[in-house]
Structure formats: C-alpha cells, structure tokens
Design an enzyme around this catalytic site. Structure first.
Site, PDB file in Angstrom:
ATOM      1  N   SER A 178      39.262  39.020  31.485  1.00 43.96           N
ATOM      2  CA  SER A 178      38.884  38.379  32.746  1.00 43.96           C
ATOM      3  C   SER A 178      38.186  37.044  32.538  1.00 43.96           C
ATOM      4  O   SER A 178      38.390  36.096  33.299  1.00 43.96           O
ATOM      5  CB  SER A 178      37.988  39.314  33.563  1.00 43.96           C
ATOM      6  OG  SER A 178      38.648  40.517  33.852  1.00 43.96           O
ATOM      7  N   HIS A 230      32.793  36.738  33.884  1.00 41.77           N
ATOM      8  CA  HIS A 230      33.634  35.950  34.790  1.00 41.77           C
ATOM      9  C   HIS A 230      33.047  34.550  34.982  1.00 41.77           C
ATOM     10  O   HIS A 230      33.756  33.543  34.895  1.00 41.77           O
ATOM     11  CB  HIS A 230      33.737  36.649  36.145  1.00 41.77           C
ATOM     12  CG  HIS A 230      34.439  37.972  36.092  1.00 41.77           C
ATOM     13  ND1 HIS A 230      34.570  38.781  37.195  1.00 41.77           N
ATOM     14  CD2 HIS A 230      35.029  38.638  35.063  1.00 41.77           C
ATOM     15  CE1 HIS A 230      35.228  39.880  36.858  1.00 41.77           C
ATOM     16  NE2 HIS A 230      35.504  39.824  35.567  1.00 41.77           N
TER      17      HIS A 230
END
Length: 312
Positions: A178, A230
């Site tokens: 991610s 993230h």
C-alpha cells in the site's frame, strides 16, 4: 538569404516582386508509449510471493479448521477467527520479512523493503494488485519502467520508514504494497502540478485526482490498517514525482526532430524555471527525510541497547 531574385519582366511592368515561398509545415512526432512489462512483473511477483507464504505457513500442520483445505491442501488459509483477510498467520509473516520496529532496530534493515512484497491475506492482495494495474500501467507507458520501478520501491521504503517511526510501542506487524501504491498516487499529483502547461482540463484533472487520493487515504482510518505507511508512501511519491516525472513544457521540440535548415521562431526551453525549483527542492527534502528517519532508528536502537539507560 533564401529569397528568389526579382524577375526583370516584373520590374519592367511595375509589378512588385513575388513573396518568398512559405515554409513547409512542420509538426513534431507524437511520443511513442513505452511497453509496460514491469508492472505486470510486479503483479506476478506478488502472487508468487503470496503462494510461497501460504506454503511456508502450512496451516494443516497446526490447525484442523483451515479454510479450503480440501481444495488447497498445504496452501489452505488460516481460520477466519485468526485472519479475517483470508491468509497466513502472523508468525509466518514475521518469519518471512514483515515490518516490525523492534526487529529493524536490532539490525534487520531488509524488512523495510521485504514487507512491501508480503500481504496479510488474499483480500489484501487482490485490492492492492487491482490498484497497481489501474495506476501503474498508465504511468509505465508514459514514463518507462526505470522511473516507475524506482518510484515504486522508494515510495514503499518511505512508507515502511514512516510506519516504524510512528510505532512508539514497537508492537505493530505491518505488510503490504500500500505504501508503494500511495507513492504512485502522490507522484501522479506532483506530475500534474509540475507539468501543468501540457494539460488542457487542468482544474478537472486536479480535482478528480485529489478526490481519488482522499478516498484512498480515508481507508486508512479503518481498524488494523497501517495509515502511517500510506501517508509515508504518499509523501515520498509526491516528492519523487517532481524529480522523476518531469516533462518538457508545452511547445518544446527536441533538436533531433527539427528538419535540417528549418529555422524555428520563438524556440522554447525544455523546462520552465519553476520545474527546476520543484525538482531540486523536493530532492533535498526527500534526502533529508530519509537520512533523518534512518538515523533516528539507529539512534533509538543504540539508546535501547545501553545497559545503563535506566540509571539516573
């Protein structure tokens, strides 16, 4: 120079000389898209790594409640009560290279990279790989495998570093691509900003991209999602986009595409001044951030290994 001499008969008849012939029209060739092979290779590598993870996990050796045991055998998944994402156990992920601050501080720096190739489950893997194909294929076709490969790995490293630095207790076990994928999103935003002159519907493209980024970042507020990875990957990708995804300004023509003897008026430079400012500023911030973050991890490990650290 290059003009036709006046015709004597035209002068005798009082007619003005003919104008010089018009220059032939010139249009630079359209850029040829790159052949995208690296993103599909990353896609396949993640699925192969997940299969190896499940083989090493060997759920039937430790449990009688493995999911899809009749179909997959040794590759079957842990029970849903242990892993809701349909995947391996946490000890298996830790053994194969999951990110854990305590282990990184003890010298296993390779976990900062290895964790981006591991996934917590089949659902996690599918979500990330679909995003990779949707985002990465277009970027590789436009900028080539070398830039996108560097962007993917460095963004993943930035996400891993941010995850470690925000894990004050050192209890988090983090895996997944991610951070690297958010780096691709961040690079798309900085690419739009630095190459602003070549886009037609600028505001529409900017608002659409910001909405996509906001929706993806909002997923990070769900339970058991490492939103710090993230954010770190997005920030690293955003800065890298100014460095790696620089394009010539609108109207620039490469000298190799100009026909011999063709005199171009108002020839433009390859890049605008603000593009160079963005590039060097982002590179300086990126290097400073990576060095400072890595140095902090080393400093925390040195402080934690001091036998007299609790002595006043």
């Amino acid at each position: 120079m290059g003009k036709r001499p006046p015709n004597p008969s035209d002068i005798e008849n009082g007619l003005p000389p003919l104008p010089p012939p018009a220059r032939p029209p010139f249009r630079p060739p359209l850029p040829v898209p790159w052949y995208a092979w690296l993103v599909p290779l990353i896609f396949a590598a993640n699925f192969i790594t997940f299969a190896i993870t499940m083989y090493v996990n060997d759920c039937p050796a430790r449990s009688d409640e493995c999911l899809l045991f009749d179909v997959l055998g040794r590759l079957s998944f842990q029970p849903m009560k242990e892993n809701i994402l349909i995947g391996p156990s946490i000890p298996t992920l830790r053994r194969l290279g999951a990110l854990e601050r305590r282990l990184v501080e003890e010298g296993e720096r390779w976990r900062l990279i290895s964790c981006i190739w591991l996934h917590g489950g089949l659902l996690h893997l599918l979500a990330n790989m679909i995003s990779l194909l949707c985002i990465g294929m277009r970027l590789e076709q436009e900028f080539g495998f070398l830039r996108i490969g560097a962007l993917y790995v460095l963004s993943g490293l930035g996400g891993s570093l941010m995850s470690c630095l925000t894990d004050s207790r050192g209890e988090r076990v983090s895996v997944g691509a991610s951070g690297a994928l958010f780096g691709l999103l961040g690079a798309m935003l900085s690419e739009l900003i630095t190459n602003w002159t070549i886009y037609e519907n600028k505001c529409t493209a900017l608002m659409t991209l910001i909405l996509i980024i906001a929706l993806n970042l909002s997923v990070g507020f769900l339970p058991r999602v490492d939103n710090s990875a993230h954010c770190g990957g997005f920030l690293a990708g955003f800065l890298l986009g100014f460095v790696l995804l620089l394009r010539p300004q609108y109207g620039y023509v490469s000298p190799k595409h100009i026909p011999p003897g063709y005199d171009m008026k108002h020839k433009k430079s390859k890049h605008k001044c603000y593009q160079h400012i963005f590039m060097f500023t982002s590179l300086a911030i990126l290097l400073a951030g990576f060095i400072a973050g890595y140095a902090k991890l080393l400093r925390e490990h040195t402080r934690g290994s001091d036998p007299f650290r609790d002595v006043n």
